[in-house]
Scaffold this active site. Structure first.
Site, mmCIF file in Angstrom:
data_model
loop_
_atom_site.group_PDB
_atom_site.id
_atom_site.type_symbol
_atom_site.label_atom_id
_atom_site.label_comp_id
_atom_site.label_asym_id
_atom_site.label_seq_id
_atom_site.Cartn_x
_atom_site.Cartn_y
_atom_site.Cartn_z
ATOM 1 N N THR A 77 -20.060 30.948 -13.930
ATOM 2 C CA THR A 77 -20.615 29.753 -14.575
ATOM 3 C C THR A 77 -21.767 30.088 -15.513
ATOM 4 O O THR A 77 -22.139 29.262 -16.355
ATOM 5 C CB THR A 77 -21.067 28.705 -13.543
ATOM 6 O OG1 THR A 77 -22.103 29.258 -12.728
ATOM 7 C CG2 THR A 77 -19.907 28.250 -12.678
ATOM 8 N N ASP A 78 -22.312 31.297 -15.406
ATOM 9 C CA ASP A 78 -23.338 31.739 -16.367
ATOM 10 C C ASP A 78 -22.755 31.955 -17.759
ATOM 11 O O ASP A 78 -23.509 32.138 -18.725
ATOM 12 C CB ASP A 78 -23.980 33.047 -15.905
ATOM 13 C CG ASP A 78 -25.046 32.837 -14.845
ATOM 14 O OD1 ASP A 78 -25.352 31.668 -14.539
ATOM 15 O OD2 ASP A 78 -25.578 33.831 -14.327
ATOM 16 N N TYR A 79 -21.440 31.975 -17.876
ATOM 17 C CA TYR A 79 -20.805 32.142 -19.180
ATOM 18 C C TYR A 79 -20.366 30.799 -19.758
ATOM 19 O O TYR A 79 -20.021 30.717 -20.938
ATOM 20 C CB TYR A 79 -19.583 33.070 -19.079
ATOM 21 C CG TYR A 79 -19.752 34.208 -18.103
ATOM 22 C CD1 TYR A 79 -20.960 34.905 -18.018
ATOM 23 C CD2 TYR A 79 -18.723 34.579 -17.230
ATOM 24 C CE1 TYR A 79 -21.126 35.928 -17.098
ATOM 25 C CE2 TYR A 79 -18.880 35.610 -16.327
ATOM 26 C CZ TYR A 79 -20.088 36.272 -16.252
ATOM 27 O OH TYR A 79 -20.260 37.290 -15.339
#
Length: 818
Positions: free
Chosen positions: A587-589
């Site tokens: 989810t950091d992307y």
């Protein structure tokens, strides 16, 4: 926030999310569909499993808040009508592929010449030009060509994707960012431009900068189920529970090591390990592995100790322990778990809409962020085909249209300001999702002052790939690429002197961004209320895993945990195996695009109203839009999707096949009958096209294993690139699965300027990633290396805040600068 603006959205399933984001922000988004409807309406799943253009749950997922009209853009009448609408439009989005719009007389160059203020956004598999621009794409092919696919899956099986297609969503979210950056440029010059977004290029963000490994001389990573392998080190992020699986950030170093220490202490207290195992130096454990002080056999034993313990506990018990002991643990959630999560319920996240033909209301993912001054509102259900054709075409041309055919845009000049020149950002972000979003703003001219703690090292500084070994705080290529082009100051915010300096930076800034867990900023007296008291028009973005409120608001961690709790892990891997991914902090992307969009929209809102606001962006909530079709499949059909390897609802064959060489693979996706016959010709088995088992798509799905065996025999005798080239020559979507040096050498990524050499003050040279957004008039500026820790402290204090030497000396004496 975008209510004054009109968007013509000609995109199909490859770009639909872009229009959805702009519509959610208030723009009037008109979906322009061909007779018979957008091809997105033929993408499953379907309500009641009945293929129907009004029942596509994929269409429903990304069509709310929009209107639908029908135009035949292959006819002169339709083209004329489109041009008339373009005269009063602010944005046009298309995903037809290079050359298609030109053949209709509707290319970017033609429409920009006629309507100079139009922002024309193109989304395609590989971009509008370059050596691969005209290749067929699709999710599997884009992921293979971006380096992402190589990182996910079990080591002894083919690389595997997330079962809900992702690559086009990365591109569409990037396109929304690019559209708003171009809008800010237009506010300065009055001129629109062409925004070119590539699915391959956008997806590279999900490599977590490991795409740079070969470029900086570091060992490229290899997939390892539920983790990653770098040389002899195999990390593990997925562990068994009594009733499923959990993800644990079981890593080391000064940032994550303390959490691992707390985990091992908890396991010891519960009788799961001895005191010696619990008491290892988890902050230095990676370094000890590198020097031989600890053995890799011991590391494998410790991972098994953790797995043996978690297997005895339920996911509820482990999550409760995580909140109690501040551990980095999250359940691997099913889609059903996601819908039942009390955090989303407390924040009233999921939205319900009535849908014609259904007795029950449909639950959808809700706003990607909570805006304090201008909340996102779902004004319209997904439109039926052509529902608004009459009202849109009958309306007179909008007054004050953004462009006129009589105008001509002046050519861009070398001295033209960057789109975000003059925008001042105070960046208190850390890790990946936050800094990656402010990096986008810096690329397009914003002045970003990054604040780091002198006492606590940013976790990115401890993560590979590294420019040197053993790793040093300035040697992380991940940190370099997420913070290129910024200024750097260190401030100790636990001290009143440090907080006073920060408040002076707030007075200077337009935007403040922070990524701490809730209450941290308040404990320092630096929450939104305090910042607003100093500067009423300030925009503040607070982003963390679960949001600022709710029973799980204090849950801290990284994108692997948010990916687990939102369902991505459950959807990546093989049905007969444990979850195998996705790679890294997934989810950091996703979050950087939503963070950037939120800031850009809030700046536009303030420009028109003078009003600042607080933005509460939960990574988990934003990321769920990338799983929206699966959410709808459960709420409408009661089916909780799970991982299915590389199978696809529509395409067959669709998979990753072995090629000659060590861990070499080729991705192949056959979307229709023409491509199927092309594949049969490419593998020199034309009789297969008429084989009763495979003659129709349903048969190819039913006999997928037999078909896979035939293809694997053919691909195994060739290099991955040779197989892909042969297939593409016959019109089949195919790509070698790239990793390591192949990525750095990829001609298309090179053409788009993805790898940028920079001068590093310690190591001489480094490589960072270029912008994934190609703007024709105001391109991203060339990034510089990320600054060393505290390198710009005196520059910021003297030149930005105007501090004299006496005041700076007092800060140094107080220890506020570290």
């Amino acid at each position: 926030m975008l209510s004054p603006y009109r968007v013509l959205d000609l995109s199909d399933e490859h770009g639909l999310l872009c229009g959805q984001i702009l519509a959610d922000l208030g723009a009037d988004v008109i979906r322009v569909e061909p007779p018979g409807g957008s091809s997105a309406r033929r993408v499953g799943p379907f309500a009641g499993d009945l293929p129907d253009r009004e029942g596509s749950l994929f269409w429903w997922a990304y069509a709310r808040n929009t209107r639908s009209i029908v135009l035949d853009l292959d006819s002169e009448v339709g083209q004329t009508a489109l041009r008339r609408l373009a005269a009063s439009a602010d944005f046009l989005i298309e995903s037809a592929g290079p050359g298609v719009m030109a053949r209709r007389g509707l290319a970017a160059e033609a429409l920009l010449a006629a309507y100079p203020a139009l922002i024309y956004v193109s989304i395609s598999p590989f971009g509008q030009d370059g050596p691969r621009a005209h290749e067929a794409g699709g999710d599997l092919v884009a992921l293979a060509a971006s380096g992402v696919l190589a990182l996910s899956g079990d080591a002894e099986r083919p690389p595997v994707r997330i079962s809900v297609p992702q690559a086009d969503l990365h591109a569409a979210a990037d396109a929304a960012v690019g559209a708003l950056i171009a809008h800010h440029a237009r506010l300065r010059s009055g001129c629109g431009q062409h925004v070119d977004v590539s699915a391959q290029h956008s997806a590279t963000l999900a490599t977590q900068a490991t795409i740079l490994a070969s470029a900086v001389g570091f060992v490229p990573p290899q997939r390892c189920a539920g983790g990653v392998r770098m040389g002899p080190l195999s990390s593990r992020l997925v562990f068994p529970a009594r009733d499923g699986h959990v993800s644990i950030t079981f890593l080391f170093g000064s940032s994550i090591g303390p959490a691992t220490r707390r985990l091992m202490r908890y396991i010891h207290e519960e009788g799961g390990c001895d005191a010696a195992t619990s008491g290892k130096n988890w902050e230095r454990f990676f370094e000890q592995l590198m020097t031989g002080e600890e053995s890799f056999e011991e590391y494998e034993r410790v991972k098994q100790v953790v797995a043996d313990f978690t297997r005895t506990r339920t996911r509820d018990e482990l999550e409760a322990a995580a909140l109690r002991h501040h551990l980095l643990i999250a359940r691997v959630a099913t889609v059903a778990d996601v819908l039942a999560n009390p955090q989303f319920a407390a924040r009233e996240y999921f939205q319900s809409h009535a849908q014609p033909g259904l007795d029950a209301v449909v639950r959808y993912p809700g706003p990607f962020a909570k805006f304090g001054a201008a909340p996102l509102v779902y004004r319209r259900r997904p439109p039926s085909l052509g529902e608004h054709t009459a009202e849109v075409l009958a309306a007179p041309a909008a007054a004050g249209a953004p462009a006129s055919a009589a105008q001509a845009a002046p050519a861009a000049t070398a001295g033209e300001q960057a789109p975000l020149a003059g925008v001042k950002v105070l960046d208190l972000m850390w890790a990946i999702a936050g800094p990656a979003s402010t990096r986008i703003l810096a690329d397009f001219g914003a002045t970003v002052v990054r604040v780091e703690s002198p006492a606590h090292v940013d976790v990115c500084r401890t993560m590979p790939p590294f420019l040197t070994m053993p790793p040093e705080p300035e040697a992380s290529a991940l940190f370099q690429t997420t913070n290129a082009g910024k200024l750097m100051i260190t401030l100790d915010l636990t001290l009143p002197e440090g907080r006073a300096a920060l408040l002076d930076l707030v007075r200077w800034a337009d935007v403040v961004t922070e990524a701490f867990t809730p209450k941290v900023m308040a404990a320092w007296g630096l929450d939104y209320a305090a910042l607003r008291a100093v500067k009423p028009e300030i925009i503040m973005l607070s982003t963390c895993l679960m949001g600022q409120t709710g029973p799980q608001a204090s849950f801290a961690g990284f994108g692997n945990l948010a990916a687990a709790v939102t369902g991505f892990y459950e959807l990546c891997g093989w049905p007969d195996r444990d979850p195998a991914g996705p790679f890294g902090a997934y989810t950091d992307y996703i979050a950087p695009r939503y963070n950037a969009v939120a800031i850009l929209a809030a700046l536009e809102h303030r420009r028109r109203t003078g009003e600042g606001q607080h933005i509460d962006l939960a990574q988990a909530e934003a990321a769920l839009h990338f799983l929206a079709p699966a959410i709808l499949d459960y709420t409408v059909n009661g089916r909780a999707e799970s991982r299915c390897g590389n199978r696809d609802r529509a395409a067959a064959p669709h998979g990753v096949y072995p090629a000659a060489g060590d861990d070499a693979w080729v991705a192949i996706a056959v979307a229709d009958e023409t491509q199927w016959r092309g594949l049969c010709a490419a593998i020199e088995q034309p009789a297969l096209a008429n084989d009763g088992r495979f003659a129709a798509a349903a048969g190819r799905h039913a006999h997928a294993e037999a078909l896979d065996a035939i293809l694997a025999t053919w691909t195994a005798a060739r290099s991955a690139e040779d197989a892909a080239v042969s297939l593409r020559a016959h019109g089949v979507a195919a790509a070698a699965v790239l990793s390591g040096p192949e990525l750095v050498a990829d001609a298309q990524l090179q053409h788009r300027g993805h790898f940028v050499p920079v001068t590093h003050p310690h190591y001489g040279s480094a490589t960072v990633e270029g912008s994934r957004l190609l703007l024709s008039r105001t391109p991203a500026r060339r990034p510089s290396a990320a600054p060393l820790l505290g390198a710009d402290s005196f520059h910021v204090l003297e030149q930005i805040l105007g501090y004299d030497q006496e005041r700076i000396t007092a800060l140094v004496a107080a220890g506020a600068l570290g």
